[in-house]
Write a protein that holds these residues in place. Structure first.
Motif, PDB file in Angstrom:
ATOM      1  N   ASP A   1      10.747  -3.654 -20.487  1.00  0.00           N
ATOM      2  CA  ASP A   1       9.590  -2.821 -20.816  1.00  0.00           C
ATOM      3  C   ASP A   1       8.419  -3.062 -19.868  1.00  0.00           C
ATOM      4  OD1 ASP A   1       8.803  -5.314 -21.598  1.00  0.00           O
ATOM      5  OD2 ASP A   1       8.377  -4.799 -23.689  1.00  0.00           O
ATOM      6  N   HIS A   2       8.602  -3.961 -18.873  1.00  0.00           N
ATOM      7  CA  HIS A   2       7.480  -4.235 -17.973  1.00  0.00           C
ATOM      8  C   HIS A   2       7.881  -4.362 -16.496  1.00  0.00           C
ATOM      9  CE1 HIS A   2       9.089  -8.285 -18.504  1.00  0.00           C
ATOM     10  NE2 HIS A   2       8.407  -8.648 -17.428  1.00  0.00           N
ATOM     11  N   LEU A   3       9.161  -4.444 -16.205  1.00  0.00           N
ATOM     12  CA  LEU A   3       9.602  -4.592 -14.823  1.00  0.00           C
ATOM     13  C   LEU A   3       9.814  -3.233 -14.152  1.00  0.00           C
ATOM     14  CD1 LEU A   3      12.228  -7.485 -15.142  1.00  0.00           C
ATOM     15  CD2 LEU A   3       9.860  -7.648 -14.326  1.00  0.00           C
ATOM     16  N   SER A   4       9.550  -3.210 -12.849  1.00  0.00           N
ATOM     17  CA  SER A   4       9.804  -2.020 -12.042  1.00  0.00           C
ATOM     18  C   SER A   4      10.696  -2.394 -10.870  1.00  0.00           C
ATOM     19  CB  SER A   4       8.491  -1.425 -11.509  1.00  0.00           C
ATOM     20  OG  SER A   4       7.643  -1.029 -12.575  1.00  0.00           O
ATOM     21  N   ILE A   5      11.520  -1.446 -10.431  1.00  0.00           N
ATOM     22  CA  ILE A   5      12.377  -1.637  -9.265  1.00  0.00           C
ATOM     23  C   ILE A   5      11.768  -0.834  -8.128  1.00  0.00           C
ATOM     24  CG2 ILE A   5      14.699  -1.413  -8.327  1.00  0.00           C
ATOM     25  CD1 ILE A   5      15.706  -1.349 -11.261  1.00  0.00           C
ATOM     26  N   THR A   6      11.422  -1.527  -7.059  1.00  0.00           N
ATOM     27  CA  THR A   6      10.764  -0.859  -5.945  1.00  0.00           C
ATOM     28  C   THR A   6      11.603  -0.937  -4.679  1.00  0.00           C
ATOM     29  OG1 THR A   6       9.595  -2.829  -5.100  1.00  0.00           O
ATOM     30  CG2 THR A   6       8.541  -1.599  -6.889  1.00  0.00           C
ATOM     31  N   GLU A   7      11.354  -0.003  -3.774  1.00  0.00           N
ATOM     32  CA  GLU A   7      11.834  -0.078  -2.404  1.00  0.00           C
ATOM     33  C   GLU A   7      10.597  -0.187  -1.536  1.00  0.00           C
ATOM     34  OE1 GLU A   7      14.145   3.556  -2.067  1.00  0.00           O
ATOM     35  OE2 GLU A   7      15.985   2.372  -2.095  1.00  0.00           O
ATOM     36  N   VAL A   8      10.497  -1.293  -0.777  1.00  0.00           N
ATOM     37  CA  VAL A   8       9.283  -1.572  -0.015  1.00  0.00           C
ATOM     38  C   VAL A   8       9.626  -1.680   1.467  1.00  0.00           C
ATOM     39  CG1 VAL A   8       7.297  -3.097   0.229  1.00  0.00           C
ATOM     40  CG2 VAL A   8       8.401  -2.845  -2.010  1.00  0.00           C
ATOM     41  N   GLU A   9       8.971  -0.850   2.273  1.00  0.00           N
ATOM     42  CA  GLU A   9       9.148  -0.949   3.725  1.00  0.00           C
ATOM     43  C   GLU A   9       8.311  -2.105   4.244  1.00  0.00           C
ATOM     44  OE1 GLU A   9       8.106   1.517   7.791  1.00  0.00           O
ATOM     45  OE2 GLU A   9       8.413   2.645   5.933  1.00  0.00           O
ATOM     46  N   VAL A  10       8.941  -2.959   5.072  1.00  0.00           N
ATOM     47  CA  VAL A  10       8.224  -4.099   5.646  1.00  0.00           C
ATOM     48  C   VAL A  10       8.293  -3.991   7.172  1.00  0.00           C
ATOM     49  CG1 VAL A  10       8.436  -5.621   3.646  1.00  0.00           C
ATOM     50  CG2 VAL A  10      10.306  -5.526   5.292  1.00  0.00           C
ATOM     51  N   ASP A  11       8.382  -5.103   7.866  1.00  0.00           N
ATOM     52  CA  ASP A  11       8.394  -5.053   9.328  1.00  0.00           C
ATOM     53  C   ASP A  11       9.738  -4.584   9.870  1.00  0.00           C
ATOM     54  OD1 ASP A  11       9.139  -7.478   8.067  1.00  0.00           O
ATOM     55  OD2 ASP A  11       9.242  -8.479   9.998  1.00  0.00           O
ATOM     56  N   GLN A  12       9.706  -4.079  11.111  1.00  0.00           N
ATOM     57  CA  GLN A  12      10.902  -3.598  11.806  1.00  0.00           C
ATOM     58  C   GLN A  12      11.619  -2.489  11.040  1.00  0.00           C
ATOM     59  OE1 GLN A  12      11.381  -4.842  14.879  1.00  0.00           O
ATOM     60  NE2 GLN A  12       9.604  -6.156  14.500  1.00  0.00           N
ATOM     61  N   LYS A  13      10.836  -1.717  10.277  1.00  0.00           N
ATOM     62  CA  LYS A  13      11.370  -0.593   9.495  1.00  0.00           C
ATOM     63  C   LYS A  13      12.377  -1.027   8.431  1.00  0.00           C
ATOM     64  CE  LYS A  13       9.076   2.528  11.818  1.00  0.00           C
ATOM     65  NZ  LYS A  13       7.973   3.291  11.204  1.00  0.00           N
ATOM     66  N   GLU A  14      12.413  -2.318   8.142  1.00  0.00           N
ATOM     67  CA  GLU A  14      13.313  -2.831   7.113  1.00  0.00           C
ATOM     68  C   GLU A  14      12.779  -2.457   5.733  1.00  0.00           C
ATOM     69  OE1 GLU A  14      15.203  -7.135   5.665  1.00  0.00           O
ATOM     70  OE2 GLU A  14      13.438  -7.075   6.958  1.00  0.00           O
ATOM     71  N   THR A  15      13.673  -2.101   4.826  1.00  0.00           N
ATOM     72  CA  THR A  15      13.292  -1.795   3.448  1.00  0.00           C
ATOM     73  C   THR A  15      13.944  -2.796   2.514  1.00  0.00           C
ATOM     74  OG1 THR A  15      13.005   0.580   3.891  1.00  0.00           O
ATOM     75  CG2 THR A  15      13.365  -0.078   1.603  1.00  0.00           C
ATOM     76  N   LEU A  16      13.128  -3.417   1.660  1.00  0.00           N
ATOM     77  CA  LEU A  16      13.620  -4.415   0.714  1.00  0.00           C
ATOM     78  C   LEU A  16      13.538  -3.874  -0.708  1.00  0.00           C
ATOM     79  CD1 LEU A  16      11.784  -7.613   2.060  1.00  0.00           C
ATOM     80  CD2 LEU A  16      14.126  -6.875   2.554  1.00  0.00           C
ATOM     81  N   GLN A  17      14.569  -4.125  -1.492  1.00  0.00           N
ATOM     82  CA  GLN A  17      14.493  -3.853  -2.927  1.00  0.00           C
ATOM     83  C   GLN A  17      13.845  -5.061  -3.598  1.00  0.00           C
ATOM     84  OE1 GLN A  17      17.606  -1.848  -5.450  1.00  0.00           O
ATOM     85  NE2 GLN A  17      17.916  -3.936  -6.195  1.00  0.00           N
ATOM     86  N   ILE A  18      12.746  -4.831  -4.314  1.00  0.00           N
ATOM     87  CA  ILE A  18      12.020  -5.917  -4.971  1.00  0.00           C
ATOM     88  C   ILE A  18      11.722  -5.520  -6.405  1.00  0.00           C
ATOM     89  CG2 ILE A  18       9.941  -7.337  -4.961  1.00  0.00           C
ATOM     90  CD1 ILE A  18       9.728  -6.891  -1.963  1.00  0.00           C
ATOM     91  N   VAL A  19      12.101  -6.378  -7.338  1.00  0.00           N
ATOM     92  CA  VAL A  19      11.760  -6.181  -8.745  1.00  0.00           C
ATOM     93  C   VAL A  19      10.380  -6.778  -8.978  1.00  0.00           C
ATOM     94  CG1 VAL A  19      12.423  -6.629 -11.129  1.00  0.00           C
ATOM     95  CG2 VAL A  19      14.195  -6.254  -9.400  1.00  0.00           C
ATOM     96  N   CYS A  20       9.490  -5.991  -9.559  1.00  0.00           N
ATOM     97  CA  CYS A  20       8.096  -6.395  -9.716  1.00  0.00           C
ATOM     98  C   CYS A  20       7.649  -6.211 -11.160  1.00  0.00           C
ATOM     99  CB  CYS A  20       7.216  -5.574  -8.772  1.00  0.00           C
ATOM    100  SG  CYS A  20       5.452  -5.935  -8.866  1.00  0.00           S
ATOM    101  N   GLY A  21       6.885  -7.178 -11.671  1.00  0.00           N
ATOM    102  CA  GLY A  21       6.410  -7.108 -13.051  1.00  0.00           C
ATOM    103  C   GLY A  21       4.938  -6.773 -13.186  1.00  0.00           C
ATOM    104  N   ALA A  22       4.271  -6.438 -12.091  1.00  0.00           N
ATOM    105  CA  ALA A  22       2.839  -6.158 -12.144  1.00  0.00           C
ATOM    106  C   ALA A  22       2.564  -4.807 -12.801  1.00  0.00           C
ATOM    107  CB  ALA A  22       2.248  -6.181 -10.730  1.00  0.00           C
ATOM    108  N   PRO A  23       1.527  -4.735 -13.628  1.00  0.00           N
ATOM    109  CA  PRO A  23       1.243  -3.464 -14.310  1.00  0.00           C
ATOM    110  C   PRO A  23       0.708  -2.388 -13.374  1.00  0.00           C
ATOM    111  CG  PRO A  23      -0.454  -5.099 -14.819  1.00  0.00           C
ATOM    112  CD  PRO A  23       0.633  -5.825 -14.080  1.00  0.00           C
TER     113      PRO A  23
END
Length: 202
Positions: free
Chosen positions: A110-132
């Motif tokens: 009820d509080h986690l989100s699944i994100t795709e985040v672009e970082v350096d070298q055009k790399e994209t990381l899947q990161i689970v985040c709990g921030a509101p």
């Protein structure tokens, strides 16, 4: 690879973290001034170099940066002690500006989100985040796998509620930034911040 030095609490010892021990039992092999730390399956997860100031001068406390020449000195120390492994330097930043490309609710939380985040070298990381306040379109600070947080916590790939996560989206409090708000929430960077740039923690 993370290098850490804290003479006040650990002594004149360089701690080198090379991999996640995943909570497995550890075995230590010491030869002279060098100790190798392995998990029971034989994976080397770290090294301790005792009396490091006799080999090279280190600057700072906590996570420290080493030059290529210092890596050569450490490898020579490993060889002299009778180890065959070598250390390699990774100059890529571990704290970078990221761009949240997608953000969707975790179906089993009820509080986690699944994100795709672009970082350096055009790399994209899947990161689970709990921030509101996490949402698509934000510029954020990403601690990539292999990063050491200011409190000494290591960031490794992991799984949260069955979903793989490759890094952490950081709050100002987690980064130990001055006047960081105490309420929960990730640090939102200005939109003109350049994705992939290193984020330097002063």
């Amino acid at each position: 690879m993370i290098f850490a030095y804290n003479p006040a609490y650990v002594g004149d010892t360089l701690l080198i973290i090379t991999d996640d021990d995943k909570g497995l039992p550890q075995e230590v092999t010491r030869k002279g001034r060098v100790a190798r730390i392995q998990t029971e399956d034989g994976n080397t997860v770290g090294w301790n170099i005792f009396g490091i100031s006799q080999l090279t001068a280190l600057h700072g406390t906590g996570q420290v940066e080493l030059s290529d020449r210092q890596i050569e000195i450490l490898n020579h120390a490993l060889q002299e002690a009778g180890f065959t492994e070598t250390l390699s330097q990774d100059h890529s930043p571990k704290f970078v500006v990221g761009y949240v490309k997608t953000c969707k609710a975790h179906k089993d939380s009820d509080h986690l989100s699944i994100t795709e985040v672009e970082v350096d070298q055009k790399e994209t990381l899947q990161i689970v985040c709990g921030a509101p306040n996490i949402r698509e379109g934000l510029k954020v600070v990403v601690a990539k796998p292999g990063a050491m947080m200011p409190d000494g916590t290591m960031i490794w790939p992991g799984t949260l509620r069955g979903v793989e996560s490759f890094g952490m989206i950081c709050s100002a409090k987690e980064l130990h930034l001055p006047n960081a708000p105490q309420k929960r929430g990730i640090l939102e960077l200005p939109q003109d911040t350049v994705v992939g740039d290193a984020f330097v923690i002063e």
